[in-house]
Each structure stands twice: as structure tokens, then as C-alpha cells.
Write an enzyme that holds these catalytic residues in place. Structure first.
Site, PDB file in Angstrom:
ATOM      1  N   SER A  53       0.796  -1.231   0.000  1.00 39.84           N
ATOM      2  CA  SER A  53       0.000   0.000   0.000  1.00 39.84           C
ATOM      3  C   SER A  53       0.828   1.281   0.000  1.00 39.84           C
ATOM      4  CB  SER A  53      -0.954   0.007   1.195  1.00 39.84           C
ATOM      5  OG  SER A  53      -2.014  -0.900   0.984  1.00 39.84           O
ATOM      6  N   LYS A  56       0.011   3.700  -2.643  1.00 38.46           N
ATOM      7  CA  LYS A  56      -1.108   4.633  -2.507  1.00 38.46           C
ATOM      8  C   LYS A  56      -0.622   6.074  -2.360  1.00 38.46           C
ATOM      9  CE  LYS A  56      -4.655   1.532  -0.644  1.00 38.46           C
ATOM     10  NZ  LYS A  56      -4.397   0.345   0.142  1.00 38.46           N
ATOM     11  N   SER A 109      -5.799   3.125   4.660  1.00 35.84           N
ATOM     12  CA  SER A 109      -5.361   2.278   3.543  1.00 35.84           C
ATOM     13  C   SER A 109      -6.540   1.629   2.834  1.00 35.84           C
ATOM     14  CB  SER A 109      -4.383   1.201   4.038  1.00 35.84           C
ATOM     15  OG  SER A 109      -3.502   0.811   3.008  1.00 35.84           O
TER      16      SER A 109
END
Length: 353
Positions: A53, A56, A109
Site C-alpha cells: 500500500s 497509494k 489504507s
């Protein structure tokens, strides 16, 4: 190698007197100065790993550059198709500003937030193209985003050096810096309307389950969103970062903190939770970084010069696609192996049979 000759290799590179904390288990890590770009110390800085993640941060940058933060999006069932893994709790009929969605993306997340944002930027594939183009423009040429949310996908990769570049660039945006430095934020429920408003974290009501409106509509109430970056709560001077995990990537982490006016960031890839959690390992590296005045390299923003310097080479190796005139000419000393030596390889294979 990008960043300086000292960053070539897989071992630890650090100034004299820098002691690597024994509890740091990440296969790759980097400590860098957010303001000057100096690389304080690193291990395997250009090794390619799954980012999980942490990617991101790249999606959030593209979203904040593309969409108006105040734009309100009404989410549909189609927006959430394929949402799996860590979810912030977006639902059909809910109304969320782009700012709220980015908060869900970075603080919790939320893979659902990633899909909603991507589909408002033209679709998942278009968003991936924009993410990879932005990374290449920064000089993060070993980064390839295969999914918008960080779930493992074919070719998904990044490096500690690249993610340091990406995070430094993201932190130059006040909206991004403000979100990753927020501990608590109200988040709307769904569907929009009575009972679905985002609560004030300072005076949030006790957690309740779904309620029913007078017209019979079942409402999932708004709630308080807590940042899952534990460095914010436990490390003096911490002001941002991002967590990540998948089975392939294992634990990944970005953390940033300030001490005596100096702002450092640390990236960890391919890590474990023992003998210390990722944020605790990051804290140990930050302590070591703040105790060090020297550097071993520098983050260089911008695409490297020369042919093949972008990300197009990541999906092909020596047997990659044919494109240039040199590659199409079998007599050329350049180009794919199959083009240059295909006939001889065929004869050899026949002889072996």
C-alpha cells in the site's frame, strides 16, 4: 546508479559511525532528508520489491493533482466492484468529497477509496498509466504500479530510493502532508442523508450500529477514522507516513519525523513484525539518522537522460518486444536476442533434437 555511486549494491551504505539497529529486519531501507534530498543511509536502495500500500502515496498524488479536493462524489455499486482487502467503509449511496476519499486512502489504507478515485479519473487502467508516468517523471524508473491499491499484481515493484522520491514529492503538497499527519478524522456513512454525517472526532457519539430512517432506509452511520500509522502516536516529532502489507510484499512502511528543524523520512521494504513492528523499526532508523550529520548520496528528481531511461523497459528483458530500426535489423549488434540470433538458435535446437 541514481543518487550517486555509493548507492550501487545490495549492502548497507552509511557514513562512518552509523550503527544499523540490530532489530531492523527490512531487506531494503533508506533514510533521506525531505528538504535537502540527501540520503543519510540505505540498504539495497535500488533493489526491486513489492511496495504493497505504499503505492497509494503515488495514487494520492495523482488524485490530488487531477481532482478538485472539494468535489463530492456519490458512490455507486459499480464503483466498488473488485474492492477487497483493507477497506475504509465506503458504501453505495454515500457522498464523499475527494478530500474524504484521500483520507480514507491514506489514513486507513482503503482499497475501496482507491477504486472510487481511480474510476473518477477515467478508470483503473488510465489511472495506472498516470501513476506510472508521474513516477517516471520524478525519476522513479524502477517503479511499476500494477494495481491502484497496492495489492500484488504482475510486475508490481518499487525501490526504497523510488519511494523516497515519491513520498518527498507527495509531501510538497499541503493537502497530502495535512492528511498523513492527521490522527483522527470524521468519515461519512451511507447512504447520504440523515444519520450519515461525518462526526466531529472531538465530540463523536458512542459507536452505534445501523439505524433506520422514517422511510425505512437502513443507514450505516458516520464514524471516526483513525490513522493506522502508529509512528504518529508514539514517536516525538512524527508528522506522516504510510503503512503496507501483502503476502508477497510482507510489511512495508514509510515514516517521517522532525527534530531540531531537520525533517527525515525512512522507507522500509520486505520487512517483518519481529523482533519489532515496522513503525518501531522505522523509529530506530530515524534515531540513527538524526544522530548522523553526513550523507552517502542525494535524491535526484527528474527523468534520467538517455534512451530507455523511462519505465518502458521494465516489462521487457532481452527477449522483449521489437520496435526500433536497430532491433529489426538482424545484422545490428543491438536488439533482442531472438532477432539477432534466432536462425542460429533454431539450427542449434534442431541439432539438439
Amino acid at each position: 546508479p541514481a543518487g550517486g555511486d555509493a548507492l550501487d549494491g545490495c549492502d548497507v551504505v552509511a557514513p562512518d559511525g552509523f550503527d544499523v539497529p540490530r532489530d531492523v529486519t527490512a531487506s531494503s531501507w533508506m533514510i533521506s532528508d525531505l528538504d535537502t534530498g540527501e540520503v543519510v543511509a540505505a540498504r539495497d536502495p535500488h533493489g526491486r520489491y513489492r511496495p504493497a500500500s505504499l503505492i497509494k502515496t503515488l495514487l494520492a498524488t495523482v488524485a490530488l493533482d487531477t481532482l478538485d479536493a472539494d468535489r463530492v462524489i456519490e458512490v455507486t455499486d459499480e464503483d466498488l466492484v473488485g474492492a477487497e482487502g483493507s477497506l475504509v467503509g465506503i458504501g453505495p449511496g454515500g457522498q464523499y468529497s475527494v478530500d474524504r476519499l484521500v483520507r480514507g486512502l491514506l489514513m486507513s489504507s482503503g482499497n475501496d477509496a482507491a477504486l472510487v478515485l481511480a474510476r473518477r479519473m477515467g478508470g483503473v487502467e488510465e489511472t495506472l498509466e498516470a501513476m506510472n508516468a508521474h513516477a517516471a517523471g520524478l525519476g522513479a524508473v524502477s517503479t511499476h504500479a500494477a494495481t491502484v491499491n497496492g495489492l500484488d499484481g504482475p510486475g508490481m515493484m518499487s525501490t526504497a530510493y523510488d519511494l523516497s522520491l515519491i513520498f518527498r514529492d507527495a509531501m510538497s503538497r499541503p493537502e497530502f502532508a495535512g492528511i498523513v499527519g492527521t490522527e483522527m478524522s470524521g468519515f461519512p456513512g451511507y447512504p447520504a442523508g440523515e444519520g450519515a454525517d461525518a462526526p466531529d472526532p472531538a465530540s463523536a457519539p458512542a459507536l452505534t450500529g445501523p439505524t433506520t430512517r422514517g422511510d425505512g432506509t437502513v443507514v450505516n452511520p458516520g464514524f471516526v477514522l483513525a490513522n493506522d500509522n502508529q509512528l504518529l502516536y508514539n514517536y516525538p516529532g512524527a508528522f506522516g507516513g504510510k503503512t503496507g502489507f501483502t503476502d508477497d510484499a510482507r510489511h512495508t512502511f514509510i515514516g517521517a519525523a522532525e527534530r531540531d528543524g531537520r525533517r527525515l523520512a525512512v522507507v522500509l521494504l520486505d520487512g517483518t513484525r519481529v523482533p519489532a513492528s515496522p513503525w518501531e523499526q522505522a523509529a530506530l532508523l530515524l534515531d540513527a539518522g538524526f544522530d548522523t550529520d553526513d550523507s552517502v548520496g542525494r535524491l535526484v528528481t527528474g527523468p534520467p537522460a538517455g534512451p530507455g531511461a523511462g519505465t518502458e523497459h521494465l516489462a521487457s528483458g532481452p527477449l522483449g518486444s521489437v520496435g526500433t530500426a536497430a532491433q529489426l535489423d538482424p545484422s545490428s549488434t543491438r536488439g533482442p536476442v531472438l532477432v539477432r540470433y534466432g536462425p542460429w538458435l533454431a539450427v542449434g535446437a534442431a541439432g539438439l533434437v
